[in-house]
Design an enzyme around this catalytic site. Structure first.
Site, PDB file in Angstrom:
ATOM      1  CE  LYS A 117      -3.449  -0.171  11.139  1.00  0.00           C
ATOM      2  NZ  LYS A 117      -3.678  -0.669   9.828  1.00  0.00           N
ATOM      3  CE  LYS A 199      -1.767   5.994   8.047  1.00  0.00           C
ATOM      4  NZ  LYS A 199      -1.204   4.926   7.259  1.00  0.00           N
ATOM      5  CE  LYS A 202      -6.357   1.630   1.775  1.00  0.00           C
ATOM      6  NZ  LYS A 202      -5.233   0.994   2.472  1.00  0.00           N
TER       7      LYS A 202
HETATM    8  N1  AQP Z   1      -1.644   9.641   4.607  1.00  0.00           N
HETATM    9  C1  AQP Z   1      -0.686   9.127   3.858  1.00  0.00           C
HETATM   10  N2  AQP Z   1       0.222   9.932   3.261  1.00  0.00           N
HETATM   11  C2  AQP Z   1       1.192   9.411   2.482  1.00  0.00           C
HETATM   12  N3  AQP Z   1       1.328   8.089   2.228  1.00  0.00           N
HETATM   13  C3  AQP Z   1       0.446   7.248   2.790  1.00  0.00           C
HETATM   14  N4  AQP Z   1       0.305   5.907   2.744  1.00  0.00           N
HETATM   15  C4  AQP Z   1      -0.769   5.570   3.497  1.00  0.00           C
HETATM   16  N5  AQP Z   1      -1.327   6.652   4.039  1.00  0.00           N
HETATM   17  C5  AQP Z   1      -0.596   7.720   3.634  1.00  0.00           C
HETATM   18  C6  AQP Z   1       1.158   4.988   1.997  1.00  0.00           C
HETATM   19  O1  AQP Z   1       0.313   4.156   1.196  1.00  0.00           O
HETATM   20  C7  AQP Z   1       0.922   2.890   1.060  1.00  0.00           C
HETATM   21  C8  AQP Z   1      -0.083   1.798   1.334  1.00  0.00           C
HETATM   22  O2  AQP Z   1      -0.454   1.854   2.697  1.00  0.00           O
HETATM   23  P1  AQP Z   1      -1.221   0.693   3.438  1.00  0.00           P
HETATM   24  O3  AQP Z   1      -1.610  -0.376   2.524  1.00  0.00           O
HETATM   25  O4  AQP Z   1      -0.450   0.336   4.668  1.00  0.00           O
HETATM   26  O5  AQP Z   1      -2.528   1.335   3.826  1.00  0.00           O
HETATM   27  P2  AQP Z   1      -2.864   2.556   4.722  1.00  0.00           P
HETATM   28  O6  AQP Z   1      -3.792   3.387   3.918  1.00  0.00           O
HETATM   29  O7  AQP Z   1      -1.670   3.130   5.382  1.00  0.00           O
HETATM   30  O8  AQP Z   1      -3.605   1.872   5.794  1.00  0.00           O
HETATM   31  P3  AQP Z   1      -4.341   2.616   6.871  1.00  0.00           P
HETATM   32  O9  AQP Z   1      -4.874   3.912   6.376  1.00  0.00           O
HETATM   33  O10 AQP Z   1      -3.511   2.608   8.110  1.00  0.00           O
HETATM   34  O11 AQP Z   1      -5.403   1.542   6.855  1.00  0.00           O
HETATM   35  P4  AQP Z   1      -6.523   1.433   7.773  1.00  0.00           P
HETATM   36  O12 AQP Z   1      -7.141   2.788   7.818  1.00  0.00           O
HETATM   37  O13 AQP Z   1      -7.347   0.390   7.094  1.00  0.00           O
HETATM   38  O14 AQP Z   1      -5.952   1.015   9.091  1.00  0.00           O
HETATM   39  C9  AQP Z   1       2.122   2.863   1.994  1.00  0.00           C
HETATM   40  O15 AQP Z   1       3.307   3.046   1.242  1.00  0.00           O
HETATM   41  C10 AQP Z   1       1.885   4.015   2.905  1.00  0.00           C
HETATM   42  O16 AQP Z   1       3.098   4.571   3.356  1.00  0.00           O
END
Ligand code: AQP
Length: 335
Positions: A117, A199, A202
């Site tokens: 990040k 991965k 979002k």
């Molecule tokens: N690709 C994934 N596969 C499996 N599990 C996933 N999780 C996230 N992405 C995957 C799981 O979802 C839960 C919530 O995660 P978070 O709130 O940390 O959000 P995020 O989606 O992981 O955030 P991003 O995608 O990293 O956000 P942005 O794109 O906004 O920076 C967790 O249990 C996570 O493991």
């Protein structure tokens, strides 16, 4: 109640940073609903985590309401579980300060999410981004959660939460439960449809990389049609076939079939037909979530009532553990 009679406690959270992805659903939230009967579950929209990246306040408030509605639409029953918004319970942030004082700078510097990040938001490497895992430890430890259902990307943070709990207990006496991760065997890391080594996320810049759980059927079909695969023709799970492996995993999760059964089912199929079948399965799987979400968003008063009640229950429950941590550390009691 004896220790044997006590139901185990589950905590998990998700950031309100946009519509949840198929990765969030498969890796985390779809597992949360079925756990509600067996465990005492606490599920949170973790808005405090989300502000480690700069956000437009108006959009962010709306996304938090939508995130809460999505949580319920994905099967969280606010009567069975505590479903609340993180910033409504001040104990998370308060405990986070205490836990930060038993966490080493070096430990936080090693967190891969921080490194990723920080690289992505090089113009705003704020202290919150750095201490994010301490707040996550507080989220979990303030309820003495036994189990934390997460996707594979959160494994390192959970390990740190365990280390913090152990260290605090050693220094000040038994206070926190040391939590266990609950990571699904299949689907723990759903990959981007455009770059299956990354991965699914979002905030991916490429709109075709991510399936959002509110995408309509046409959009889902189109995104799967464009999914990156490989130059071979065989549908089998194997090293170096990241795109096909990802699609097989998704199909397996959406249908409940094993990956091996899916391989047999599609033996001899072309990639185009296989992708269409995965798209169909995912669209059918997500349809009830979309319908329930639309119903809930039409009843904001009900949503507000649910999150208010959830906040009160979360506060009451966490207060006991937070107060215990304060006592142990030597803060003067005022209650
Ligand atoms: N690709 C994934 N596969 C499996 N599990 C996933 N999780 C996230 N992405 C995957 C799981 O979802 C839960 C919530 O995660 P978070 O709130 O940390 O959000 P995020 O989606 O992981 O955030 P991003 O995608 O990293 O956000 P942005 O794109 O906004 O920076 C967790 O249990 C996570 O493991």
């Amino acid at each position: 109640m004896s220790e044997a009679e006590r139901k185990k406690v589950i905590f998990s959270g998700i950031q309100p940073t946009g519509v949840f992805t198929l990765g969030n659903y498969v890796g985390a939230i779809r597992n949360w609903g079925p756990l509600q009967d067996e465990y005492d579950c606490i599920y949170s929209i973790v808005d405090e985590h989300a502000i480690t990246v700069r956000r437009d306040p108006v959009k962010f408030r709306q996304q938090t309401v939508e995130g809460y509605a999505l949580l319920l639409a994905c099967g969280i029953d606010p009567k069975k579980s505590i479903a609340f918004i993180q910033s409504h319970n001040p104990n998370h942030a308060q405990l986070s300060w205490i836990l930060g004082c038993v966490t080493q700078f070096g430990e936080l510097s090693r967190m891969t999410q921080f490194k990723d990040k920080a690289a992505k938001h090089a113009d705003d490497i704020n202290a919150g981004l750095f201490t994010y895992p301490v707040l996550m430890a507080a989220d979990i430890l303030t309820y003495n959660a036994d189990v934390v259902p997460i996707g594979d990307d959160q494994r390192q943070h959970l390990e740190l939460a365990r280390n913090i709990a152990v260290r605090f207990n050693q220094r000040y006496g038994e206070t926190f439960t040391v939590p266990e991760a609950y990571i699904p065997k299949v689907g723990a890391r759903i990959k981007s449809l455009q770059d299956p080594t990354k991965k699914m996320s979002k905030s991916d810049d490429n709109p075709n990389a991510t399936i959002f759980i509110l995408d309509d059927k046409d959009t889902i079909m189109r995104k799967f049609k464009r999914a990156v695969t490989d130059s071979e023709t065989e549908i089998r799970y194997a090293e170096g076939k990241d795109g096909i492996n990802n699609l097989l995993t998704i199909y397996s999760c959406a249908t409940g079939k094993t990956v091996q059964d899916a391989e047999k089912e599609f033996s001899g199929f072309g990639y185009g037909d296989f992708k269409a079948a995965v798209g169909e399965a995912v669209a059918d799987w997500l349809e009830p979530v979309r319908t329930e979400y639309a119903r809930l968003m039409d009843d904001k008063a009900y949503l507000k009532q649910c999150w208010t009640d959830g906040a009160q229950r979360a506060f009451r429950l966490s207060n006991k553990i937070y107060a215990k941590a304060c006592r142990k550390i030597g803060f003067v009691d005022y209650r």
